[in-house]
Design an enzyme around this catalytic site. Structure first.
Site, PDB file in Angstrom:
ATOM      1  N   SER A  82       0.805  -1.491   0.001  1.00 33.75           N
ATOM      2  CA  SER A  82       0.003  -0.083  -0.154  1.00 33.75           C
ATOM      3  C   SER A  82       0.695   1.453   0.031  1.00 33.75           C
ATOM      4  O   SER A  82       0.207   2.256  -0.274  1.00 33.75           O
ATOM      5  CB  SER A  82      -0.912  -0.056   1.191  1.00 33.75           C
ATOM      6  N   LYS A  85       0.684   3.363  -3.009  1.00 28.50           N
ATOM      7  CA  LYS A  85      -0.590   4.368  -3.194  1.00 28.50           C
ATOM      8  C   LYS A  85       0.176   5.893  -3.045  1.00 28.50           C
ATOM      9  O   LYS A  85      -0.360   6.685  -3.734  1.00 28.50           O
ATOM     10  CB  LYS A  85      -1.570   4.053  -2.327  1.00 28.50           C
ATOM     11  N   TYR A 208      -2.272  -2.261 -10.741  1.00 29.59           N
ATOM     12  CA  TYR A 208      -2.206  -1.996  -9.143  1.00 29.59           C
ATOM     13  C   TYR A 208      -1.601  -3.049  -8.525  1.00 29.59           C
ATOM     14  O   TYR A 208      -0.775  -2.861  -7.499  1.00 29.59           O
ATOM     15  CB  TYR A 208      -3.811  -1.839  -8.728  1.00 29.59           C
ATOM     16  N   TYR A 260      -5.011   4.097   7.400  1.00 33.29           N
ATOM     17  CA  TYR A 260      -6.123   3.362   7.175  1.00 33.29           C
ATOM     18  C   TYR A 260      -7.070   4.171   8.263  1.00 33.29           C
ATOM     19  O   TYR A 260      -7.121   5.211   8.680  1.00 33.29           O
ATOM     20  CB  TYR A 260      -6.463   1.915   6.931  1.00 33.29           C
ATOM     21  N   VAL A 278       1.020  -3.846   3.931  1.00 29.09           N
ATOM     22  CA  VAL A 278       0.729  -5.055   4.718  1.00 29.09           C
ATOM     23  C   VAL A 278       2.037  -5.897   4.812  1.00 29.09           C
ATOM     24  O   VAL A 278       2.069  -6.772   5.445  1.00 29.09           O
ATOM     25  CB  VAL A 278      -0.319  -5.952   4.121  1.00 29.09           C
TER      26      VAL A 278
END
Ligand code: GLN
Length: 330
Positions: A82, A85, A208, A260, A278
């Site tokens: 992630s 991103k 992605y 998050y 993660v």
């Protein structure tokens, strides 16, 4: 901990970093302090991630003046997940500008898990921010390029410029996730049903998935964060990667949603924009001062590295990085 007023002033967020030797010592201290923690679980929902050694741990700092500090296994490579991103978002903002990306992707925290489908439905089919999967997929789809191959190359090259070296795909992690990411495919199809994603949704998921499988180390993350801290100039290579305005926008989004549904707690404890993944990495940015890269695979229940959070909190306090603090705190 603080000797005198000069020290206090220097160590507020608006001041400067302590000298190189002191930062170097504190990075080793942060590593030693966080290493004692053995709580959390290695991610296994992507099968290949379960092979990580739970004991791996590295802490790196890249100062905006180019000074580097490392403690532990800062050269071990892992898939960026992630954290990609944040940097893909910066690349898209650089190409399309602040307003377009805000309208197409959004900048608000969902308060829900990174792979939430509910968040999309609650928001009339609009993705809410680029740091959770729906918004990240919409962002990846906005990367300029003729087709998925060109988009993937643009992402690989762009993230490599942030890191200052050519990043490579972890084929095993990519294949493992591509075979098990029905949920991300569902998110992309749902966005497509609302007309909120450009192009073929499954091709977007594939790009992605590749961006998430780029291999980085804690040392790379520090330099990538250091580039955002340095107004878009890589502090090691001296190359401008994105504009200062894009860095400012990206850091605002990270502060709101980089961890998050735990972003509020993170901001409360650490007071800096950050982004986790993660596989156990976290990049943190102290604007104008430094990037921090940490890696340790054991995660809390939201998917954030436990030791990474402890080490970063230590450094935020010891180096006086919290952007909300007007004086050093303990
Ligand atoms: N590739 C992972 C996914 O989309 C990234 C998630 C994460 O790092 N939180 O599920």
């Amino acid at each position: 901990m603080v000797a005198d007023m000069t020290d206090v002033e220097q160590r507020a967020s608006t001041g400067v970093l302590p000298g190189w030797d002191q930062v170097d010592r504190l990075v080793v201290d942060a590593y030693g302090y966080a290493r004692a923690d053995r709580s959390g679980q290695v991610a296994d929902y992507i099968p290949a991630l379960a092979e990580a050694d739970p004991e791996w741990f590295g802490v790196s700092v890249a100062e905006t003046d180019g000074g580097l500090h490392h403690a532990g296994e800062t050269g071990v490579e892992f898939s960026i997940q992630s954290i990609s991103k944040a940097f893909v978002y910066a690349l898209v903002c650089e190409d399309l500008g602040h307003g377009v990306v805000r309208d197409r992707v959004g900048v608000n925290n969902t308060g829900l898990a990174f792979n939430s489908v509910v968040a999309i439905e609650l928001n009339d089919g609009h993705p809410m921010n680029p740091m959770v999967n729906a918004g990240a997929l919409a962002t990846t789809a906005l990367i300029p390029g003729q087709g998925p191959k060109e988009r993937w190359e643009a992402i690989r090259e762009g993230l490599s410029r942030f890191a200052g070296r050519a990043l490579e795909l972890d084929e095993e992690v990519y294949r493992s996730e591509a075979a098990t990411n029905q949920r991300n495919q569902a998110i992309a199809r749902l966005l497509d049903s609302y007309g909120r994603i450009e192009g073929d949704p499954l091709a977007v998921v594939d790009v992605y998935t590749k961006q998430c499988a780029l291999r980085v180390s804690a040392a790379d993350l520090a330099v990538m964060g250091g580039t955002l801290a340095d107004g878009g100039v890589n502090p090691v290579t001296g190359e401008r990667v994105v504009s200062a305005e894009v860095c400012r926008d990206t850091l605002a989004v990270l502060a709101a949603s980089g961890l998050y549904e735990r972003s509020g707690e993170w901001l409360f404890e650490i007071g800096l924009p950050g982004k986790s993944g993660v596989s156990g990495g976290i990049v943190t940015v102290s604007p104008g001062k430094a990037g921090i890269g940490v890696f340790s695979p054991r995660l809390d229940s939201a998917g954030n590295s436990v030791r990474g959070q402890i080490a970063t909190a230590f450094l935020s306090r010891a180096l006086g990085l919290n952007v909300f603090a007007s004086a050093v705190h303990n």
